[in-house]
Design a protein around this motif. Structure first.
Motif, PDB file in Angstrom:
ATOM      1  N   TYR A  92      57.609  67.784  76.177  1.00 37.51           N
ATOM      2  CA  TYR A  92      56.593  67.505  77.194  1.00 37.51           C
ATOM      3  C   TYR A  92      57.036  68.140  78.511  1.00 37.51           C
ATOM      4  O   TYR A  92      58.122  67.822  79.012  1.00 37.51           O
ATOM      5  CB  TYR A  92      56.434  65.996  77.391  1.00 37.51           C
ATOM      6  N   PRO A  93      56.271  69.039  79.111  1.00 37.87           N
ATOM      7  CA  PRO A  93      54.928  69.453  78.702  1.00 37.87           C
ATOM      8  C   PRO A  93      54.891  70.753  77.893  1.00 37.87           C
ATOM      9  O   PRO A  93      53.837  71.175  77.473  1.00 37.87           O
ATOM     10  CB  PRO A  93      54.259  69.673  80.060  1.00 37.87           C
ATOM     11  N   ASP A  94      56.049  71.395  77.669  1.00 35.12           N
ATOM     12  CA  ASP A  94      56.068  72.713  77.025  1.00 35.12           C
ATOM     13  C   ASP A  94      56.396  72.546  75.542  1.00 35.12           C
ATOM     14  O   ASP A  94      57.538  72.243  75.167  1.00 35.12           O
ATOM     15  CB  ASP A  94      57.107  73.613  77.706  1.00 35.12           C
ATOM     16  N   ILE A  95      55.393  72.775  74.683  1.00 32.86           N
ATOM     17  CA  ILE A  95      55.567  72.544  73.243  1.00 32.86           C
ATOM     18  C   ILE A  95      56.404  73.636  72.580  1.00 32.86           C
ATOM     19  O   ILE A  95      56.750  73.517  71.400  1.00 32.86           O
ATOM     20  CB  ILE A  95      54.205  72.438  72.533  1.00 32.86           C
ATOM     21  N   ARG A  96      56.778  74.676  73.323  1.00 33.12           N
ATOM     22  CA  ARG A  96      57.594  75.741  72.738  1.00 33.12           C
ATOM     23  C   ARG A  96      59.039  75.291  72.520  1.00 33.12           C
ATOM     24  O   ARG A  96      59.773  75.921  71.755  1.00 33.12           O
ATOM     25  CB  ARG A  96      57.559  76.983  73.629  1.00 33.12           C
ATOM     26  N   VAL A  97      59.467  74.239  73.216  1.00 30.37           N
ATOM     27  CA  VAL A  97      60.792  73.672  72.948  1.00 30.37           C
ATOM     28  C   VAL A  97      60.784  73.113  71.528  1.00 30.37           C
ATOM     29  O   VAL A  97      59.900  72.338  71.162  1.00 30.37           O
ATOM     30  CB  VAL A  97      61.123  72.553  73.963  1.00 30.37           C
ATOM     31  N   SER A  98      61.763  73.495  70.715  1.00 34.84           N
ATOM     32  CA  SER A  98      61.714  73.111  69.297  1.00 34.84           C
ATOM     33  C   SER A  98      63.097  72.792  68.758  1.00 34.84           C
ATOM     34  O   SER A  98      64.127  73.140  69.358  1.00 34.84           O
ATOM     35  CB  SER A  98      61.088  74.244  68.464  1.00 34.84           C
ATOM     36  N   ARG A 521      50.288  86.159  77.352  1.00 31.64           N
ATOM     37  CA  ARG A 521      50.503  84.946  78.149  1.00 31.64           C
ATOM     38  C   ARG A 521      50.905  83.794  77.226  1.00 31.64           C
ATOM     39  O   ARG A 521      50.391  83.676  76.116  1.00 31.64           O
ATOM     40  CB  ARG A 521      49.228  84.544  78.887  1.00 31.64           C
ATOM     41  N   PRO A 522      51.796  82.909  77.696  1.00 33.66           N
ATOM     42  CA  PRO A 522      52.058  81.679  76.928  1.00 33.66           C
ATOM     43  C   PRO A 522      50.887  80.708  77.082  1.00 33.66           C
ATOM     44  O   PRO A 522      49.944  80.960  77.840  1.00 33.66           O
ATOM     45  CB  PRO A 522      53.321  81.125  77.589  1.00 33.66           C
ATOM     46  N   GLY A 523      50.937  79.602  76.371  1.00 33.67           N
ATOM     47  CA  GLY A 523      49.865  78.616  76.463  1.00 33.67           C
ATOM     48  C   GLY A 523      49.755  78.037  77.870  1.00 33.67           C
ATOM     49  O   GLY A 523      50.745  77.917  78.599  1.00 33.67           O
ATOM     50  N   ILE A 524      48.539  77.674  78.234  1.00 31.10           N
ATOM     51  CA  ILE A 524      48.300  77.118  79.564  1.00 31.10           C
ATOM     52  C   ILE A 524      48.765  75.665  79.607  1.00 31.10           C
ATOM     53  O   ILE A 524      48.438  74.863  78.737  1.00 31.10           O
ATOM     54  CB  ILE A 524      46.800  77.200  79.933  1.00 31.10           C
ATOM     55  N   ILE A 525      49.561  75.338  80.622  1.00 32.44           N
ATOM     56  CA  ILE A 525      49.992  73.959  80.872  1.00 32.44           C
ATOM     57  C   ILE A 525      49.250  73.470  82.107  1.00 32.44           C
ATOM     58  O   ILE A 525      49.281  74.118  83.155  1.00 32.44           O
ATOM     59  CB  ILE A 525      51.514  73.878  81.080  1.00 32.44           C
ATOM     60  N   ASP A 526      48.580  72.345  81.976  1.00 35.69           N
ATOM     61  CA  ASP A 526      47.777  71.818  83.079  1.00 35.69           C
ATOM     62  C   ASP A 526      48.689  71.376  84.225  1.00 35.69           C
ATOM     63  O   ASP A 526      49.473  70.429  84.091  1.00 35.69           O
ATOM     64  CB  ASP A 526      46.936  70.637  82.594  1.00 35.69           C
ATOM     65  N   LYS A 527      48.596  72.089  85.336  1.00 34.54           N
ATOM     66  CA  LYS A 527      49.360  71.740  86.533  1.00 34.54           C
ATOM     67  C   LYS A 527      48.381  71.566  87.689  1.00 34.54           C
ATOM     68  O   LYS A 527      47.270  72.080  87.654  1.00 34.54           O
ATOM     69  CB  LYS A 527      50.387  72.824  86.872  1.00 34.54           C
ATOM     70  N   ARG A 528      48.800  70.854  88.697  1.00 27.04           N
ATOM     71  CA  ARG A 528      47.961  70.640  89.871  1.00 27.04           C
ATOM     72  C   ARG A 528      48.650  71.232  91.086  1.00 27.04           C
ATOM     73  O   ARG A 528      49.802  70.894  91.375  1.00 27.04           O
ATOM     74  CB  ARG A 528      47.697  69.146  90.086  1.00 27.04           C
ATOM     75  N   ASN A 529      47.938  72.104  91.782  1.00 28.77           N
ATOM     76  CA  ASN A 529      48.509  72.783  92.943  1.00 28.77           C
ATOM     77  C   ASN A 529      47.701  72.479  94.191  1.00 28.77           C
ATOM     78  O   ASN A 529      46.549  72.052  94.118  1.00 28.77           O
ATOM     79  CB  ASN A 529      48.565  74.290  92.699  1.00 28.77           C
TER      80      ASN A 529
END
Length: 698
Positions: A92-98, A521-529
């Protein structure tokens, strides 16, 4: 929180309604059900939950559950998922960690922040999304004999006779249960941390002893679960973060449909930034009042008055006292805001910035007297001011019921008297400046696209550790350029403007795929700026020679100014600005004379002394105190820093980000509380210990 018993759900006659209620009762984002006395029914439900909804229409189907427990392949697949249980979710939040999981030992609670130490210890699951249902047999939580447990906990603690009977009723022998128990225990150690840092895991550098350690922030499953449950009970204010592949993040996120709630308490910065002197004269010319009448109409003021009128009969004595104090503070803030234009106007008149022509104001009226009355005699205006307050309350449908209310006469009068006393107080005595310290005032600093999701649980203020990190970067640059050893020890933070950036930023192109052979591009992770404009007051310590060098290096102070803050781009005002935006002060009185004139629309981000022992306490504090905001306040380390492959520093540790509280006080509140209070209360520093790195009041 009212705990439902499973027997209540079993009494629902309509099949679809009962099945939906049971599924929600065993989901991690709602309050768990009590299964004491219904162990067999609970086991049937847990077994049937290992199948998709379409495959099992009735989760109480005993025949299906019995057949499933005889299916060795299916049961073994469920047991294998225990390998991916965690206390903190690395994906969480990056699902590429495995291929990693984290089970941490319980951490020591810290009084002024909220962490997993203040929550029930629970386990989550995160791995291959295709196996998500299989994990539910052992990871779904429920209350049993007063304890919050899952089947994995029960197997690891010795199987009680009630559960032995439940398994036997479904055709599982005691011998088979012992085998299952051994396999579960083998896959669920007391603690387990990764041997290397995944390349997709975030790392931040933080001070440790005389060097640095790399910290990988990891979200606590227990704290995240309790926040989702509080949101489902509508306790507090939340916003949603969206995840396109929720099953790959965790069982919790999948249950939420990819919509994860996080606390939503941004600072309340006014959009009205007009020139005060011009607007004051315009209002006078149009015959309008100088009082800020909208301060009395905002929801915070009527809500606080309602709570003062209420007798709090349903609360305990301690909670009643806390609610009353919070309400009185809010009343004081609102009355200060109501008087703010006149307080600023008085300053402007005294300094001859504004010339009020004769005839614009009635010289017998309260406004004229507040603008021209001697400082030492402001308290004599209390009867006239109190009468005018009740008059204004009676002129609005929203506040009419509070005018001359018998239960509000005393508290309103006392708060007005306190404000007038503070205004009557003379200037503080001049104290000799400390020679071995300086204050650096950075004015009107602009930041674009700063990260407003300061940690996985909070949206609003940027992280306090981000401010400290920027300040520490500034220190390193200054010392490298000047050849000094000065220390930027603490900071006070004033936010002038605060705006959201709509939409989600696209990640940059990079080599992707298992073999990193695809440029995309990698997958989009919802961030708030968001964009901010703020002032920063930094306290500087150092040797006399080093500070003397600093005094003569104004140009280098500007040259070393960092360009990054909280993931955004930062810069000072334009070169055409007609004011000094980077200025050193040796005298505290001179600096405070500048800071006390800050605009009324901004907010000081102040430390608090509130202790937080649960999510419930946090939401109650946030709802009762309109000035409080939840914020990222640092890390509690899950282990002692050590050498680890993949780390960006010689030492590495996994750390849990924690939730703190900051009070967003108006400039007029700071002015009324005085200089001594400001220097005691306004500054943040990083307390670095073996177990934690937390932002605290100095």
């Amino acid at each position: 929180m009212v705990i439902k018993h499973l027997s209540e759900l079993l009494q629902i006659k309509e099949l679809d309604e009962r099945t939906e209620a049971i599924r929600r009762g065993f989901s991690s984002f709602t309050d768990s059900v009590d299964v004491t006395g219904c162990e067999k029914e609970a086991l049937i439900i847990l077994v049937n939950l290992t199948f998709p909804k379409k495959a099992v229409k009735d989760v109480l189907d005993k025949k299906h559950a019995k057949a499933t427990l005889k299916d060795e392949y299916h049961l073994n697949e469920c047991i294998k998922q225990v390998e991916w249980f965690h206390t903190h979710n690395l994906k969480y939040p990056d699902i590429r960690v495995s291929k990693q999981r984290l089970i941490a030992k319980p951490i020591v609670p810290q009084r002024q922040v909220l962490s997993s130490a203040d929550c029930s210890p629970t386990l989550g699951w995160s791995n291959n999304s295709a196996k998500i249902n299989l994990a539910k047999l052992f990871v779904c939580y429920f209350y049993w004999q007063g304890r919050l447990v899952c089947l994995a906990n029960i197997f690891c603690g010795g199987i009680p006779k009630e559960w032995l009977s439940a398994f036997k009723a479904l055709g599982v022998s005691a011998k088979s249960l012992n085998v299952i128990s051994a396999q579960v225990q083998l896959r669920l150690p007391q603690s387990e941390l990764p041997s290397y840092v995944d390349k997709y895991s975030t790392q931040v550098l933080m001070p440790y002893h005389d060097s640095y350690t790399s910290i990988t922030p990891v979200v606590s499953h227990g704290l995240q679960v309790e926040l989702q449950q509080a949101a489902s009970r509508r306790e507090g204010r939340y916003t949603h973060l969206n995840y396109n592949r929720p099953g790959a993040v965790s069982e919790l996120v999948a249950g939420l449909g990819g919509k994860v709630r996080c606390l939503n308490y941004p600072p309340k910065i006014s959009d009205n930034k007009s020139n005060f002197h011009e607007s004051m004269l315009t209002r006078l010319e149009h015959g309008q009042s100088l009082f800020d009448q909208y301060a009395l109409l905002r929801n915070e003021f009527p809500n606080a008055l309602d709570k003062l009128v209420d007798n709090y009969a349903e609360l305990a004595v301690k909670q009643r006292r806390q609610a009353k104090v919070a309400s009185l503070k809010q009343v004081r803030h609102s009355l200060s805001a109501w008087l703010a234009p006149l307080i600023e106007g008085r300053k402007a008149v005294e300094e001859h910035d504004v010339d009020i022509k004769a005839g614009l104001l009635n010289q017998d009226g309260i406004e004229w007297q507040l603008l021209n009355h001697p400082d030492s005699d402001w308290e004599s205006l209390l009867p006239l001011l109190f009468s005018h307050l009740n008059f204004m309350l009676s002129n609005s449908n929203k506040t009419r019921k509070y005018a001359y209310h018998p239960d509000l006469m005393k508290p309103l009068k006392n708060q007005l008297l306190w404000i007038l006393k503070q205004l009557s107080r003379g200037p503080a005595e001049v104290v000799d400046a400390k020679k071995l310290q300086r204050y650096l005032h950075l004015k009107n600093i602009s930041v674009y696209d700063a990260q407003l999701l300061s940690n996985p649980y909070c949206f609003g203020l940027p992280s306090l550790t981000a401010v400290w990190g920027m300040m520490h970067n500034y220190q390193r640059k200054l010392n490298a350029m000047l050849g000094t050893t000065i220390r930027l020890t603490s900071f006070a933070w004033f936010i002038r403007e605060f705006d959201y950036v709509k939409g989600t930023q696209l990640p940059e192109f990079a080599m992707q795929g298992r073999k990193e052979s695809e440029f995309r591009r990698p997958g989009i992770i919802d961030k708030r700026n968001g964009d901010l404009v703020f002032d920063l007051v930094i306290h500087i310590d150092g040797y006399e020679d080093d500070l003397a060098k600093l005094d003569n290096s104004t140009t280098k102070l500007k040259a070393c100014f960092p360009s990054r803050f909280a993931g955004g781009t930062m810069h000072g005002p334009s070169v055409n600005a007609d004011y000094e935006w980077c200025k050193l002060y040796e005298n505290e009185d001179l600096l405070y004379s500048i800071l006390s004139r800050f605009p009324a629309y901004g907010k000081w981000v102040m430390p608090t002394k509130h202790s937080i022992n649960s999510v419930r306490e946090l939401t109650v504090l946030l709802e009762n105190n309109a000035s409080l905001c939840s914020v990222m306040a640092g890390y509690i380390l899950l282990e002692k820093p050590k050498s680890r492959a993949g780390s960006i520093a010689s030492l590495h540790s996994y750390g849990e980000p924690v939730i703190g509280l900051a009070s967003c006080d108006s400039a007029i509140d700071i002015r009324l509380q005085g200089q001594l209070n400001f220097y005691r209360r306004a500054f943040w520093f990083l307390e670095a210990k073996e177990q934690f790195l937390l932002m605290k009041r100095i």
